[in-house]
Design a protein around this motif. Structure first.
Motif, PDB file in Angstrom:
ATOM      1  N   LEU A 167       0.828  -1.203   0.000  1.00 55.39           N
ATOM      2  CA  LEU A 167       0.000   0.000   0.000  1.00 55.39           C
ATOM      3  C   LEU A 167       0.865   1.256   0.000  1.00 55.39           C
ATOM      4  O   LEU A 167       0.590   2.225  -0.718  1.00 55.39           O
ATOM      5  CB  LEU A 167      -0.918  -0.006   1.227  1.00 55.39           C
ATOM      6  N   LEU A 175      -8.204  -4.945  -2.908  1.00 53.58           N
ATOM      7  CA  LEU A 175      -8.599  -4.162  -1.744  1.00 53.58           C
ATOM      8  C   LEU A 175      -9.236  -5.026  -0.666  1.00 53.58           C
ATOM      9  O   LEU A 175      -8.905  -4.912   0.525  1.00 53.58           O
ATOM     10  CB  LEU A 175      -9.560  -3.051  -2.166  1.00 53.58           C
ATOM     11  N   ALA A 178      -6.642  -7.193   1.042  1.00 52.69           N
ATOM     12  CA  ALA A 178      -5.783  -6.384   1.915  1.00 52.69           C
ATOM     13  C   ALA A 178      -6.516  -6.031   3.204  1.00 52.69           C
ATOM     14  O   ALA A 178      -5.927  -6.071   4.292  1.00 52.69           O
ATOM     15  CB  ALA A 178      -5.343  -5.114   1.189  1.00 52.69           C
ATOM     16  N   GLU A 179      -7.797  -5.705   3.104  1.00 53.18           N
ATOM     17  CA  GLU A 179      -8.563  -5.372   4.300  1.00 53.18           C
ATOM     18  C   GLU A 179      -8.679  -6.573   5.231  1.00 53.18           C
ATOM     19  O   GLU A 179      -8.585  -6.431   6.462  1.00 53.18           O
ATOM     20  CB  GLU A 179      -9.952  -4.863   3.910  1.00 53.18           C
ATOM     21  N   LEU A 186     -10.073   0.136   4.422  1.00 52.66           N
ATOM     22  CA  LEU A 186      -9.270   1.041   3.610  1.00 52.66           C
ATOM     23  C   LEU A 186     -10.107   2.016   2.795  1.00 52.66           C
ATOM     24  O   LEU A 186      -9.556   2.821   2.041  1.00 52.66           O
ATOM     25  CB  LEU A 186      -8.376   0.235   2.653  1.00 52.66           C
ATOM     26  N   THR A 187     -11.425   1.962   2.939  1.00 58.00           N
ATOM     27  CA  THR A 187     -12.292   2.807   2.131  1.00 58.00           C
ATOM     28  C   THR A 187     -12.674   4.113   2.816  1.00 58.00           C
ATOM     29  O   THR A 187     -13.197   5.015   2.183  1.00 58.00           O
ATOM     30  CB  THR A 187     -13.577   2.038   1.771  1.00 58.00           C
ATOM     31  N   GLN A 190      -8.263   7.796   6.216  1.00 57.82           N
ATOM     32  CA  GLN A 190      -7.069   7.170   6.786  1.00 57.82           C
ATOM     33  C   GLN A 190      -6.208   8.244   7.446  1.00 57.82           C
ATOM     34  O   GLN A 190      -5.828   9.228   6.804  1.00 57.82           O
ATOM     35  CB  GLN A 190      -6.252   6.472   5.700  1.00 57.82           C
ATOM     36  N   SER A 235      -8.763   4.186  10.735  1.00 56.59           N
ATOM     37  CA  SER A 235      -9.769   4.354   9.689  1.00 56.59           C
ATOM     38  C   SER A 235     -11.055   4.864  10.329  1.00 56.59           C
ATOM     39  O   SER A 235     -11.565   4.264  11.278  1.00 56.59           O
ATOM     40  CB  SER A 235     -10.023   3.019   8.987  1.00 56.59           C
ATOM     41  N   GLY A 268      -9.178   6.628   1.448  1.00 57.89           N
ATOM     42  CA  GLY A 268      -8.865   5.437   0.674  1.00 57.89           C
ATOM     43  C   GLY A 268      -7.419   4.968   0.739  1.00 57.89           C
ATOM     44  O   GLY A 268      -6.613   5.460   1.528  1.00 57.89           O
ATOM     45  N   PRO A 269      -7.086   3.984  -0.122  1.00 54.64           N
ATOM     46  CA  PRO A 269      -5.719   3.449  -0.153  1.00 54.64           C
ATOM     47  C   PRO A 269      -4.672   4.523  -0.436  1.00 54.64           C
ATOM     48  O   PRO A 269      -3.577   4.487   0.119  1.00 54.64           O
ATOM     49  CB  PRO A 269      -5.775   2.414  -1.285  1.00 54.64           C
ATOM     50  N   PHE A 272      -4.097   6.263   2.719  1.00 52.49           N
ATOM     51  CA  PHE A 272      -3.280   5.398   3.581  1.00 52.49           C
ATOM     52  C   PHE A 272      -1.802   5.670   3.322  1.00 52.49           C
ATOM     53  O   PHE A 272      -1.008   5.831   4.251  1.00 52.49           O
ATOM     54  CB  PHE A 272      -3.626   3.939   3.270  1.00 52.49           C
ATOM     55  N   ARG A 273      -1.446   5.739   2.044  1.00 52.50           N
ATOM     56  CA  ARG A 273      -0.055   5.966   1.646  1.00 52.50           C
ATOM     57  C   ARG A 273       0.382   7.403   1.948  1.00 52.50           C
ATOM     58  O   ARG A 273       1.437   7.633   2.552  1.00 52.50           O
ATOM     59  CB  ARG A 273       0.094   5.684   0.150  1.00 52.50           C
TER      60      ARG A 273
END
Length: 407
Positions: A167, A175, A178-179, A186-187, A190, A235, A268-269, A272-273
């Motif tokens: 990620l 997705l 990963a969750e 992850l939606t 974050q 999250s 979202g992802p 996250f990043r």
């Protein structure tokens, strides 16, 4: 004892029947033993292999110290760990199995040894051997159970780490998978954070849990980064506040030896990043400054981060904009703080005085001295002046120059 060995040999002749009976005996008392066909089969195999091993050793006069856990018994321990049963439940199999053996021997010894006195001696010897065998084997299977838990946890940690790094790297990911791997949604929004310390005794997991609780999550995603740092994500359905006033209560809960850098909440992802990258960059700024509050959010440091990628360039900028005010010293520090407070208040002396906790006239005096040192009024190149003062306020001596006239 000849009768002991002969009795063991006769019991061995019907060991499959005894194993079936032992399984039923265990199932009546531990229903978990029959949770699925595979586990039931392993339980039966463990009963059979342990009975055969112990009786064979008695038959051939082999000391119990030579006993090792049968392969099926070790596999049974691994299966119990994989299914999430506690070690107490697994060890109860052996206690119940021993109880079955004791009852069966006591009830049927007369069929093997007609002489009551001799039969009693045989039973006593079998019981002593059985207890020592179970004691030895149960320790081995318990160790294998713990080892399997460690292997499982290592696999889980490795999978979590791979998912997190994927990620962060922006890799294309499934997705949903990963969750599930991360047990983290992850939606939503974050919010990433980094905790670090230079102490060995700091409980960063507890600190991470406190950060999660502050943002409304009882189960933040926590990933150790070595022994003295921790990455975390929360999250949430809404973007949490990360301004200093929003973090004041959290700061009060953090040990003095720990620092926390919080990224800007994002969706979202990608969020996250990006939030993690900001938390890491905030950590860099705090480390550079060698000071700072227990909890710092990236929005408070973003300008300084953007301007401090090249520290030599940042120092030159500060010197150019502040002139003689860019020198280390107590008076210069007071004057810079007064000037920054006035600019933050958009020229309001009263607001600046309230922020600094000093009289309005003192603010005015320090402002005038700051302008004299700078060699230009505060109204000249205001944006650049403000940026230079912010750099010094956050990074301190890192972007200042020593006064050659002072020792």
């Amino acid at each position: 004892m000849i009768e002991l060995r002969r009795t063991a040999a006769e019991l061995l002749g019907d060991v499959s029947s005894y194993a079936d009976d032992m399984l039923d005996y265990i199932l009546d008392r531990i229903p978990e033993a029959g949770a699925d066909d595979d586990l039931r089969g392993l339980t039966l195999g463990s009963c059979s292999s342990n009975l055969e091993a112990a009786l064979s050793m008695v038959r051939h006069g082999i000391d119990v110290s030579a006993a090792t856990a049968p392969v099926t018994a070790l596999e049974h321990a691994r299966a119990m760990a994989a299914r999430g049963y506690s070690v107490d439940v697994m060890l109860r199999f052996y206690r119940i199995g021993h109880a079955y053996f004791s009852e069966r021997i006591l009830a049927g010894i007369a069929d093997f040894v007609p002489d009551p006195a001799l039969g009693l001696a045989v039973v006593a010897n079998l019981q002593r051997y059985a207890f020592a065998y179970v004691d030895r084997i149960s320790s081995e299977v318990a160790a294998e159970y713990v080892a399997e838990l460690d292997r499982m946890q290592n696999r889980v940690r490795a999978a979590r780490t791979d998912a997190v790094r994927g990620l962060i790297a922006g890799d294309r990911i499934d997705l949903g998978r990963a969750e599930r791997t991360l047990s983290h949604r992850l939606t939503g929004w974050q919010t990433a954070f980094v905790c670090w310390t230079d102490r060995e005794d700091a409980d960063l997991t507890r600190v991470g849990a406190a950060v999660g609780a502050h943002f409304g999550s009882r189960h933040p995603l926590l990933v150790p980064d070595g022994a003295q740092a921790l990455w975390g994500w929360v999250s949430t359905a809404r973007a949490p506040g990360v301004a200093p006033e929003d973090l004041a209560l959290l700061a009060d809960q953090i040990p003095k030896t720990v620092r926390i850098s919080i990224g800007t909440p994002a969706r979202g992802p990608g969020g996250f990043r990006d939030s993690h990258a900001q938390a890491q960059r905030g950590c860099r700024i705090v480390e550079l400054s060698g000071r700072g509050a227990p909890v710092t959010s990236y929005p408070e440091l973003a300008l300084v981060d953007a301007m401090s990628g090249d520290l030599e360039l940042a120092r030159a900028f500060v010197t150019t904009e502040l002139g003689a005010l860019a020198v280390k010293g107590r008076r210069e520090e007071e004057e810079r703080r007064a000037l920054l407070a006035v600019l933050d208040a958009q020229g309001g002396l009263a607001a600046a005085a309230g922020e600094l906790g000093i009289h309005r006239n003192t603010v005015l005096q320090r402002l005038r001295r700051a302008e004299e040192r700078r060699g230009r009024p505060a109204t000249h190149r205001v944006a650049e002046l403000h940026a230079a003062l912010r750099l010094v306020h956050v990074l301190g001596p890192v972007v200042l120059t020593p006064d050659p006239g002072r020792t």
